[in-house]
Design a protein around this motif. Structure first.
Motif, PDB file in Angstrom:
ATOM      1  N   GLU A  48     -49.162  30.865 -10.967  1.00 19.95           N
ATOM      2  CA  GLU A  48     -47.848  31.281 -10.457  1.00 19.95           C
ATOM      3  C   GLU A  48     -46.883  31.547 -11.606  1.00 19.95           C
ATOM      4  O   GLU A  48     -46.172  32.566 -11.612  1.00 19.95           O
ATOM      5  CB  GLU A  48     -47.251  30.173  -9.584  1.00 19.95           C
ATOM      6  N   ARG A  52     -45.106  35.075 -12.546  1.00 20.48           N
ATOM      7  CA  ARG A  52     -43.647  35.201 -12.555  1.00 20.48           C
ATOM      8  C   ARG A  52     -43.153  35.689 -13.914  1.00 20.48           C
ATOM      9  O   ARG A  52     -42.293  36.575 -14.007  1.00 20.48           O
ATOM     10  CB  ARG A  52     -43.008  33.848 -12.235  1.00 20.48           C
ATOM     11  N   ARG A  58     -40.736  36.617  -7.773  1.00 26.16           N
ATOM     12  CA  ARG A  58     -40.173  35.271  -7.839  1.00 26.16           C
ATOM     13  C   ARG A  58     -41.089  34.325  -7.079  1.00 26.16           C
ATOM     14  O   ARG A  58     -41.907  34.756  -6.270  1.00 26.16           O
ATOM     15  CB  ARG A  58     -38.765  35.248  -7.247  1.00 26.16           C
ATOM     16  N   LEU A  59     -40.944  33.035  -7.337  1.00 27.61           N
ATOM     17  CA  LEU A  59     -41.843  32.066  -6.739  1.00 27.61           C
ATOM     18  C   LEU A  59     -41.344  31.586  -5.379  1.00 27.61           C
ATOM     19  O   LEU A  59     -40.144  31.493  -5.131  1.00 27.61           O
ATOM     20  CB  LEU A  59     -42.029  30.866  -7.665  1.00 27.61           C
TER      21      LEU A  59
END
Length: 372
Positions: A48, A52, A58-59
């Motif tokens: 992740e 990003r 975006r997470l």
């Protein structure tokens, strides 16, 4: 639900991408380049974070997750968990279209059909497969342009027309070419054009493990071409081959028959009919290779080829291509092979047949050595 933005996209977003590896991160990069809001989720925190950091989106934090209402959920997870993740997404995001990008389709569909409580939501699910990838995996290998010009198969067994249209818009936004097939047609096709080449490439490359370095030093582009995809991730391919084993094994039966036939012939290469049988096997390969589409779907033998010697020093490739540009002749294809033992490259150019002689003369006049 969808609209065309100033960037020329068809989706409005946000788009939730579950699985931030090569395909998921590439989808994120491509959509972000078109101004869409992309949200990323992956079971691996490090994956992740890398996705990003490269700008793929975006997470999806817990706080954001409670309020996210994505237009589209893209599941880009490994095959063995794809159906489970799709089922959860259908439940968690009741207003969203959910699609997966897994390279096998029927096994996932059958698992979803058998999952309690999911059948009623399958009108919002589309099984898809972008026919693009790289030998390397993970978000560090992701590219926004990965899907440009590539076929993107859509399999909508239970899908509503709106869901299929949404999936089609994703493909178009990423520069791909949508193609509709049934799950059965898709899996049969990829068994032949993707899974078989992978297996054969890996089998050939496995013969090289204990080969003498002296022998490998003689290798040219023929060996490199055949074994290129043998560098693929074994963990992913175990899942893919297992999910499509039935269709692949039927093709391998035919390969085994041809291989046994060749072995029998080579055990007595001077026997009656042996040379004819070898020639026939090679001719059958010629016939199959001639059917593989080339540039823009044209037959691969539509272009003429010429080879130019290029010194192995900085700037020579750029100089060659620049001088070809000055001639006004379009290069339809280009590949570079290195000459063993010499600091020189062999640049193979493909052009329209009527332009070959003109380009040869032009490059010769400019001091390039063209191999006839």
């Amino acid at each position: 639900m969808t609209s065309r933005t100033e960037q020329g996209t068809h989706l409005a977003g946000p788009v939730l991408v579950i699985g931030a590896g090569l395909l998921g991160a590439s989808i994120g990069l491509g959509l972000r380049a078109r101004g869409l809001d992309v949200v990323l989720s992956d079971s691996s925190p490090s994956t992740e974070a890398v996705a990003r950091d490269i700008g793929a989106g975006r997470l999806l934090t817990e706080a954001q997750g409670a309020g996210e209402r994505p237009e589209l959920v893209v599941v880009a997870t490994p095959p063995d968990v794809t159906a489970r993740v799709v089922a959860a997404a259908l439940r968690d995001y009741p207003d969203a279209v959910v699609l997966d990008v897994c390279s096998v389709k029927e096994a996932i569909l059958r698992e979803l059909e058998a999952t309690p409580g999911v059948a009623a939501h399958l009108s919002r699910y589309v099984g898809t497969h972008p026919m693009a990838g790289r030998e390397t995996s993970g978000p560090v290998a992701a590219r926004a342009e990965l899907f440009t010009g590539a076929p993107w198969v859509l399999c909508g067994a239970h899908s509503s027309s709106e869901a299929v249209l949404c999936a089609e818009r994703l493909a178009v936004d990423l520069g791909a070419v949508p193609a509709r097939m049934t799950v059965e047609e898709h899996d049969q096709a990829v068994a032949l054009i993707s899974h078989l080449p992978q297996v054969v490439s890996s089998l050939v490359a496995s013969r090289l493990q204990d080969s003498p370095v002296q022998a490998l030093s003689l290798a040219g582009n023929g060996l490199r071409d055949v074994t290129r995809i043998a560098a693929s991730d074994p963990r992913l391919w175990v899942q893919i081959l297992s999910a499509n084993a039935g269709r692949l094994v039927e093709i391998l039966y035919g390969v085994r028959e041809d291989l046994n036939r060749l072995i029998t012939t080579l055990e007595n290469p001077t026997g009656g009919g042996s040379r004819l049988d070898m020639a026939q096997l090679m001719s059958e390969g010629n016939a199959g290779q001639a059917r593989v589409p080339g540039k823009h779907g044209t037959p691969p033998n539509s272009f003429a080829r010429l080879t130019v010697l290029v010194d192995d020093v900085p700037g020579q490739i750029a100089k060659l291509l620049t001088e070809i540009g000055h001639t006004g002749i379009n290069v339809e294809d280009f590949r570079l092979e290195h000459s063993p033992g010499r600091e020189v490259g062999l640049a193979e150019l493909s052009v329209l047949p009527g332009k070959r002689q003109e380009l040869t003369e032009s490059l010769t006049q400019r001091g390039w050595k063209v191999v006839q």
